[in-house]
Motif scaffolding. Sequence first.
Motif, PDB file in Angstrom:
ATOM      1  N   GLU A 166       0.831  -1.206   0.000  1.00  0.00           N
ATOM      2  CA  GLU A 166       0.000   0.000   0.000  1.00  0.00           C
ATOM      3  C   GLU A 166       0.870   1.262   0.000  1.00  0.00           C
ATOM      4  N   ILE A 167       1.986   1.213   0.722  1.00  0.00           N
ATOM      5  CA  ILE A 167       2.923   2.348   0.718  1.00  0.00           C
ATOM      6  C   ILE A 167       3.477   2.553  -0.689  1.00  0.00           C
ATOM      7  N   TRP A 168       3.900   1.457  -1.333  1.00  0.00           N
ATOM      8  CA  TRP A 168       4.446   1.556  -2.689  1.00  0.00           C
ATOM      9  C   TRP A 168       3.405   2.129  -3.650  1.00  0.00           C
ATOM     10  N   GLN A 169       2.175   1.635  -3.574  1.00  0.00           N
ATOM     11  CA  GLN A 169       1.142   2.095  -4.500  1.00  0.00           C
ATOM     12  C   GLN A 169       0.846   3.578  -4.309  1.00  0.00           C
ATOM     13  N   ALA A 170       0.796   4.044  -3.064  1.00  0.00           N
ATOM     14  CA  ALA A 170       0.560   5.469  -2.814  1.00  0.00           C
ATOM     15  C   ALA A 170       1.677   6.316  -3.406  1.00  0.00           C
ATOM     16  N   LEU A 171       2.910   5.899  -3.212  1.00  0.00           N
ATOM     17  CA  LEU A 171       4.043   6.632  -3.778  1.00  0.00           C
ATOM     18  C   LEU A 171       3.989   6.633  -5.304  1.00  0.00           C
ATOM     19  N   LYS A 172       3.651   5.484  -5.891  1.00  0.00           N
ATOM     20  CA  LYS A 172       3.534   5.375  -7.339  1.00  0.00           C
ATOM     21  C   LYS A 172       2.475   6.333  -7.873  1.00  0.00           C
ATOM     22  N   ASP A 173       1.386   6.482  -7.125  1.00  0.00           N
ATOM     23  CA  ASP A 173       0.284   7.361  -7.528  1.00  0.00           C
ATOM     24  C   ASP A 173       0.512   8.808  -7.105  1.00  0.00           C
ATOM     25  N   GLU A 174       1.691   9.086  -6.530  1.00  0.00           N
ATOM     26  CA  GLU A 174       2.049  10.426  -6.059  1.00  0.00           C
ATOM     27  C   GLU A 174       1.088  10.918  -4.984  1.00  0.00           C
ATOM     28  N   ARG A 175       0.681   9.982  -4.127  1.00  0.00           N
ATOM     29  CA  ARG A 175      -0.108  10.307  -2.949  1.00  0.00           C
ATOM     30  C   ARG A 175       0.761  10.184  -1.700  1.00  0.00           C
ATOM     31  N   THR A 176       0.326  10.807  -0.628  1.00  0.00           N
ATOM     32  CA  THR A 176       1.028  10.674   0.641  1.00  0.00           C
ATOM     33  C   THR A 176       0.891   9.236   1.118  1.00  0.00           C
ATOM     34  N   PRO A 177       1.997   8.554   1.378  1.00  0.00           N
ATOM     35  CA  PRO A 177       1.891   7.142   1.778  1.00  0.00           C
ATOM     36  C   PRO A 177       1.288   7.010   3.169  1.00  0.00           C
TER      37      PRO A 177
END
Length: 275
Positions: A166-177
């Motif tokens: 979930e942390i990786w996906q948030a970073l990939k989507d340029e969201r706050t992890p």
Amino acid sequence: METLATLQRSFLAALTAGDKTLLAQLATRRVPRETGLDIYAHAYGARLREALDNDHRQLGRYLGDDLWDQLCTGYIAAHPSRYRSLRQFGDRLSEYLRTTEPFSDHPQIAELSAFERRLLDSFDAADAPYADRSGLQSLPREAWPELRLRFQPSLQRYSAAWNSVEIWQALKDERTPPAAAPATSREWVLWRDATRITRYRSLDAEEAAGLDHFLSGGTFAGLCELLMDAHAAQSVPSVALQLMQRWAQEGWIAHWVSTKAAAKHRGLDGITPLE
């Protein structure tokens, strides 16, 4: 006279450990010896750091510049490249992060690194054919108990104790992890599909156990035994078949593999892949 291997070791020591013993053996040209050696050392470190940057973009974003610099400097010193290709240079990064402070104090960091390596491995895996359900239709009834699966080389398993995916996906989507937390989805699978796009999804406990069973060489009969704990006996074959059909549809399976009994039924000898 020093051998070429001795000179190479001295040169690597100068690049990785700052050992200047080699200086006395270098010819003097327009560029001072030490300056020239420092240029090589800087280029060596820069190329290795570039490899880590390219392979672990989201990890770098997660750590920020200062910690990323600390990671690269420490990892390059601890694990000098021993490969012809930079693709393998970061293979021990997750181990380094698990065992080296301050990174080891935050286990989601090592997991994030491991997940990114799995993505790389899936993308770079060898090609293989894709099996579909038609192979099952030609399988004799007596061969079903010993049916085994051969999976795509790109298929990777990943187990998480933390919410690293979930942390990786948030970073990939340029969201706050999200803040680090114990994983709610612990079991994952990654693969490269027929369009050469890397995919991943979570697995529930039953599907993870079934997949791991086949990955370790298990049979259809063994899968049915696993499913008996949660399903009525009469429904077990149907549940097992649904799992395999889903895996085939998603592009995980390269071959349905019959056993010697099935091969004999077809007038063949040995193990036969069913395309």
